[in-house]
Design a protein around this motif. Structure first.
Motif, PDB file in Angstrom:
ATOM      1  N   SER A  23       0.698  -1.185  -0.064  1.00  0.00           N
ATOM      2  CA  SER A  23       0.061  -0.058  -0.046  1.00  0.00           C
ATOM      3  C   SER A  23       0.726   1.187   0.025  1.00  0.00           C
ATOM      4  CB  SER A  23      -1.059   0.094   1.117  1.00  0.00           C
ATOM      5  OG  SER A  23      -2.026  -1.072   1.187  1.00  0.00           O
ATOM      6  N   THR A  24       1.936   1.010   0.763  1.00  0.00           N
ATOM      7  CA  THR A  24       2.850   2.582   0.982  1.00  0.00           C
ATOM      8  C   THR A  24       3.433   2.452  -0.299  1.00  0.00           C
ATOM      9  OG1 THR A  24       3.097   2.047   3.463  1.00  0.00           O
ATOM     10  CG2 THR A  24       4.955   3.338   2.329  1.00  0.00           C
ATOM     11  N   TRP A  25       4.058   1.376  -1.050  1.00  0.00           N
ATOM     12  CA  TRP A  25       4.639   1.657  -2.206  1.00  0.00           C
ATOM     13  C   TRP A  25       3.842   2.318  -3.472  1.00  0.00           C
ATOM     14  CZ3 TRP A  25       3.923  -2.516  -6.424  1.00  0.00           C
ATOM     15  CH2 TRP A  25       4.729  -2.247  -7.574  1.00  0.00           C
ATOM     16  N   VAL A  26       2.515   1.654  -3.455  1.00  0.00           N
ATOM     17  CA  VAL A  26       1.519   2.231  -4.478  1.00  0.00           C
ATOM     18  C   VAL A  26       1.464   3.715  -4.018  1.00  0.00           C
ATOM     19  CG1 VAL A  26      -0.756   2.021  -5.364  1.00  0.00           C
ATOM     20  CG2 VAL A  26       0.267  -0.040  -4.969  1.00  0.00           C
ATOM     21  N   GLU A  27       1.147   3.905  -2.970  1.00  0.00           N
ATOM     22  CA  GLU A  27       0.966   5.461  -2.682  1.00  0.00           C
ATOM     23  C   GLU A  27       2.113   6.287  -3.053  1.00  0.00           C
ATOM     24  OE1 GLU A  27       0.457   7.771   1.679  1.00  0.00           O
ATOM     25  OE2 GLU A  27      -1.004   6.314   1.318  1.00  0.00           O
ATOM     26  N   LYS A  28       3.511   5.918  -2.465  1.00  0.00           N
ATOM     27  CA  LYS A  28       4.609   6.473  -2.882  1.00  0.00           C
ATOM     28  C   LYS A  28       4.902   6.793  -4.372  1.00  0.00           C
ATOM     29  CE  LYS A  28       7.030   6.412   1.714  1.00  0.00           C
ATOM     30  NZ  LYS A  28       8.111   5.955   2.400  1.00  0.00           N
ATOM     31  N   SER A  29       4.588   5.707  -4.913  1.00  0.00           N
ATOM     32  CA  SER A  29       5.010   5.694  -6.637  1.00  0.00           C
ATOM     33  C   SER A  29       3.936   6.568  -7.254  1.00  0.00           C
ATOM     34  CB  SER A  29       4.770   4.061  -6.884  1.00  0.00           C
ATOM     35  OG  SER A  29       5.724   3.477  -6.272  1.00  0.00           O
ATOM     36  N   ASN A  30       2.823   7.197  -6.565  1.00  0.00           N
ATOM     37  CA  ASN A  30       1.635   8.040  -7.039  1.00  0.00           C
ATOM     38  C   ASN A  30       1.445   7.201  -8.422  1.00  0.00           C
ATOM     39  OD1 ASN A  30       0.244  10.112  -7.032  1.00  0.00           O
ATOM     40  ND2 ASN A  30       1.828  11.521  -8.168  1.00  0.00           N
ATOM     41  N   PHE A  31       0.902   5.934  -8.226  1.00  0.00           N
ATOM     42  CA  PHE A  31       0.368   5.263  -9.614  1.00  0.00           C
ATOM     43  C   PHE A  31      -0.851   5.988 -10.207  1.00  0.00           C
ATOM     44  CE2 PHE A  31       1.708   0.463  -8.693  1.00  0.00           C
ATOM     45  CZ  PHE A  31       2.948   0.625  -8.870  1.00  0.00           C
ATOM     46  N   SER A  32      -0.873   5.986 -11.479  1.00  0.00           N
ATOM     47  CA  SER A  32      -2.011   6.494 -12.090  1.00  0.00           C
ATOM     48  C   SER A  32      -3.199   5.533 -11.921  1.00  0.00           C
ATOM     49  CB  SER A  32      -1.619   6.716 -13.600  1.00  0.00           C
ATOM     50  OG  SER A  32      -1.642   5.340 -14.147  1.00  0.00           O
ATOM     51  N   PRO A  33      -4.311   6.008 -11.905  1.00  0.00           N
ATOM     52  CA  PRO A  33      -5.451   5.121 -12.024  1.00  0.00           C
ATOM     53  C   PRO A  33      -5.304   3.993 -12.953  1.00  0.00           C
ATOM     54  CG  PRO A  33      -6.345   7.460 -11.968  1.00  0.00           C
ATOM     55  CD  PRO A  33      -4.766   7.630 -12.240  1.00  0.00           C
ATOM     56  N   LYS A  34      -4.789   4.306 -14.169  1.00  0.00           N
ATOM     57  CA  LYS A  34      -4.765   2.863 -15.086  1.00  0.00           C
ATOM     58  C   LYS A  34      -3.742   2.065 -14.463  1.00  0.00           C
ATOM     59  CE  LYS A  34      -6.247   4.856 -19.431  1.00  0.00           C
ATOM     60  NZ  LYS A  34      -5.961   5.382 -20.907  1.00  0.00           N
ATOM     61  N   SER A  35      -2.560   2.376 -13.966  1.00  0.00           N
ATOM     62  CA  SER A  35      -1.554   1.560 -13.445  1.00  0.00           C
ATOM     63  C   SER A  35      -2.038   0.791 -12.425  1.00  0.00           C
ATOM     64  CB  SER A  35      -0.411   2.571 -12.808  1.00  0.00           C
ATOM     65  OG  SER A  35       0.386   3.036 -14.163  1.00  0.00           O
ATOM     66  N   GLU A  36      -2.743   1.675 -11.441  1.00  0.00           N
ATOM     67  CA  GLU A  36      -3.067   0.703 -10.057  1.00  0.00           C
ATOM     68  C   GLU A  36      -4.301  -0.228 -10.819  1.00  0.00           C
ATOM     69  OE1 GLU A  36      -4.959   1.478  -5.767  1.00  0.00           O
ATOM     70  OE2 GLU A  36      -4.206   3.140  -7.093  1.00  0.00           O
ATOM     71  N   ALA A  37      -5.224   0.173 -11.776  1.00  0.00           N
ATOM     72  CA  ALA A  37      -5.997  -0.691 -12.332  1.00  0.00           C
ATOM     73  C   ALA A  37      -5.360  -2.045 -12.958  1.00  0.00           C
ATOM     74  CB  ALA A  37      -7.004  -0.127 -13.557  1.00  0.00           C
ATOM     75  N   ARG A  38      -4.168  -1.721 -13.528  1.00  0.00           N
ATOM     76  CA  ARG A  38      -3.511  -2.829 -14.267  1.00  0.00           C
ATOM     77  C   ARG A  38      -2.931  -3.979 -12.949  1.00  0.00           C
ATOM     78  NH1 ARG A  38       0.426  -0.578 -18.950  1.00  0.00           N
ATOM     79  NH2 ARG A  38      -1.248   0.052 -20.367  1.00  0.00           N
ATOM     80  N   MET A  39      -2.640  -3.316 -11.893  1.00  0.00           N
ATOM     81  CA  MET A  39      -2.247  -4.042 -10.857  1.00  0.00           C
ATOM     82  C   MET A  39      -3.225  -4.887 -10.083  1.00  0.00           C
ATOM     83  SD  MET A  39      -0.430  -2.949  -7.244  1.00  0.00           S
ATOM     84  CE  MET A  39      -1.681  -2.723  -6.137  1.00  0.00           C
ATOM     85  N   ASP A  40      -4.432  -4.305 -10.062  1.00  0.00           N
ATOM     86  CA  ASP A  40      -5.617  -4.673  -9.383  1.00  0.00           C
ATOM     87  C   ASP A  40      -6.065  -5.955 -10.477  1.00  0.00           C
ATOM     88  OD1 ASP A  40      -5.692  -2.899  -7.439  1.00  0.00           O
ATOM     89  OD2 ASP A  40      -7.275  -1.673  -8.247  1.00  0.00           O
ATOM     90  N   ARG A  41      -6.130  -5.480 -11.689  1.00  0.00           N
ATOM     91  CA  ARG A  41      -6.617  -6.783 -12.933  1.00  0.00           C
ATOM     92  C   ARG A  41      -5.534  -7.980 -12.536  1.00  0.00           C
ATOM     93  NH1 ARG A  41      -5.451  -4.651 -17.505  1.00  0.00           N
ATOM     94  NH2 ARG A  41      -6.836  -2.873 -16.997  1.00  0.00           N
ATOM     95  N   ALA A  42      -4.263  -7.801 -12.384  1.00  0.00           N
ATOM     96  CA  ALA A  42      -3.586  -8.872 -12.282  1.00  0.00           C
ATOM     97  C   ALA A  42      -3.766  -9.734 -10.948  1.00  0.00           C
ATOM     98  CB  ALA A  42      -1.975  -8.666 -12.176  1.00  0.00           C
ATOM     99  N   ILE A  43      -3.957  -9.002  -9.928  1.00  0.00           N
ATOM    100  CA  ILE A  43      -4.240  -9.665  -8.544  1.00  0.00           C
ATOM    101  C   ILE A  43      -5.731 -10.314  -8.648  1.00  0.00           C
ATOM    102  CG2 ILE A  43      -5.016  -9.206  -6.208  1.00  0.00           C
ATOM    103  CD1 ILE A  43      -2.848  -7.159  -6.232  1.00  0.00           C
ATOM    104  N   ASP A  44      -6.787  -9.579  -9.332  1.00  0.00           N
ATOM    105  CA  ASP A  44      -7.971 -10.272  -9.501  1.00  0.00           C
ATOM    106  C   ASP A  44      -8.056 -11.652 -10.097  1.00  0.00           C
ATOM    107  OD1 ASP A  44      -9.138  -8.417  -7.855  1.00  0.00           O
ATOM    108  OD2 ASP A  44      -9.820  -7.283  -9.539  1.00  0.00           O
TER     109      ASP A  44
END
Length: 151
Positions: A23-44
């Motif tokens: 969570s800290t990494w995602v926050e500090k990396s300032n992922f764009s919504p699309k980048s976070e969606a890609r991560m979420d899609r992989a996890i899902d």
């Protein structure tokens, strides 16, 4: 991480200084919504699969010693990586370390040693050294709700 997820595996993350490392990494990396969606899609996608299927072409691979890496790319096509292991008793995958891959080389270079060390810490005291990742552990929610109901 809005809707309640469905699937076999729960997801936890290692805690460091009272905060989740992913969570800290995602926050500090300032992922764009699309980048976070890609991560979420992989996890899902991985949540639905038995661990014997955590290999290519799916977005994860075993890297030895029961350590796995989740793969996704951000919107700049940087190859992001999340390392971790399974905790079968809690039916979860524990994400313990972030990194990236460039020219077929993982960074940090000592990713496997770190992942093994983190697995040992997490398994020593699972509920102290890990926490549910977002809303991806209905089992923890059930335990919390039953604990609250007893008071």
């Amino acid at each position: 991480m809005g809707a309640k997820p469905i699937g076999k595996w729960n997801f936890h993350e290692r805690q460091k200084n009272g905060k989740g490392v992913i969570s800290t990494w995602v926050e500090k990396s300032n992922f764009s919504p699309k980048s976070e969606a890609r991560m979420d899609r992989a996890i899902d996608q991985l949540r639905q699969l038995p661990k014997t299927s955590w290999h290519k072409p799916h977005p994860a691979s075993g890297i030895g010693d029961h350590i796995f890496v989740i793969r996704f790319t951000d919107v700049t096509n940087a190859q992001k990586r999340i390392f971790g292991h399974f905790n079968d008793s809690h039916e979860c995958f524990v994400m313990t370390l972030d990194g990236y891959e460039k020219d077929d080389v993982y960074v940090p270079s000592n990713y496997k040693a770190l992942a093994l060390e983190h697995r040992g810490e997490c398994e020593k005291d699972f509920f102290v050294n890990t926490r549910k990742y977002g809303n991806l552990c209905p089992l923890c929610e059930e335990q919390r709700n039953s604990s609250v109901a007893r008071h």
